[in-house]
Write an enzyme that holds these catalytic residues in place. Structure first.
Site, mmCIF file in Angstrom:
data_model
loop_
_atom_site.group_PDB
_atom_site.id
_atom_site.type_symbol
_atom_site.label_atom_id
_atom_site.label_comp_id
_atom_site.label_asym_id
_atom_site.label_seq_id
_atom_site.Cartn_x
_atom_site.Cartn_y
_atom_site.Cartn_z
ATOM 1 N N ASP A 133 0.860 -1.179 0.000
ATOM 2 C CA ASP A 133 0.000 0.000 0.000
ATOM 3 C C ASP A 133 0.891 1.221 0.000
ATOM 4 O O ASP A 133 2.005 1.192 0.549
ATOM 5 C CB ASP A 133 -0.893 0.021 1.242
ATOM 6 C CG ASP A 133 -2.003 -1.018 1.179
ATOM 7 O OD1 ASP A 133 -2.477 -1.331 0.063
ATOM 8 O OD2 ASP A 133 -2.411 -1.507 2.244
ATOM 9 N N ASP A 151 -6.866 -1.450 -4.693
ATOM 10 C CA ASP A 151 -7.937 -1.119 -3.751
ATOM 11 C C ASP A 151 -8.873 -0.064 -4.348
ATOM 12 O O ASP A 151 -10.095 -0.130 -4.174
ATOM 13 C CB ASP A 151 -7.364 -0.592 -2.439
ATOM 14 C CG ASP A 151 -6.479 -1.595 -1.730
ATOM 15 O OD1 ASP A 151 -6.676 -2.816 -1.915
ATOM 16 O OD2 ASP A 151 -5.582 -1.158 -0.988
#
Length: 175
Positions: A133, A151
């Site tokens: 991330d 995401d």
């Protein structure tokens, strides 16, 4: 060769329904993996760069799911999320296959985005054991959980699925 009366020749696209939308899935996976590669090559874990007062890039490793759910588990969650991501993707591919080639573009786009995001994160879990991330949105001391392109694709796809469902219900097709 002549076709029997009443039958038409179907193009390859018609035979495979909305599977042509898999190109969107491939683009999502490619962009997701490319951006993660750039982050991996240029940032150590926890390194960051501020882009705007409310936005930064920071390399983080998420061993859990959304909002780091199960990140503290003993490692079994990696395999659960891999199996879940592959299973959802197979289900979506079957759904796309069964869709007509034309007429449900919003649904097909939504499914393709969700599948691309799911597979982008599965690739990370298989390669690294965690998801990379790097996008952090914040305001003063409040931080939204870090996320990535995969995401984002899942979130946009889910929103489009809800929109498609609302439009479908409003058109009376569901009654």
């Amino acid at each position: 060769m002549n076709e029997p009366a009443g039958q038409t020749v179907h193009s390859l696209t018609d035979r495979f329904g909305a599977l042509r939308w898999l190109a969107v899935t491939a683009i999502v996976i490619g962009f997701d993996q490319w951006t993660k590669l750039l982050i991996i090559e240029n940032f150590a874990e926890f390194d960051s760069v501020v882009l705007l007062p409310v936005l930064e890039f920071m390399r983080l490793h998420n061993e859990g799911a959304a909002f780091s759910f199960l990140a503290g588990a003993s490692g079994w969650q990696r395999w659960l999320f891999i199996v879940l991501g592959i299973g959802v993707s197979i289900g979506i591919a079957v759904w796309l296959y069964k869709l007509p080639a034309r007429g449900q573009s919003l649904l097909a786009a939504a499914l393709s985005l969700v599948m691309g995001g799911a597979l982008g994160n599965v690739i990370d879990r298989v390669r690294f054991g965690y998801v990379v991330d790097f996008i952090r949105v914040h305001y003063e001391q409040w931080y939204f959980p870090a996320f990535n392109i995969a995401d984002s694709a899942i979130t946009i796809g889910a929103a489009l699925l809800i929109l498609d469902s609302l439009l479908y219900a409003k058109s009376g097709a569901g009654s």
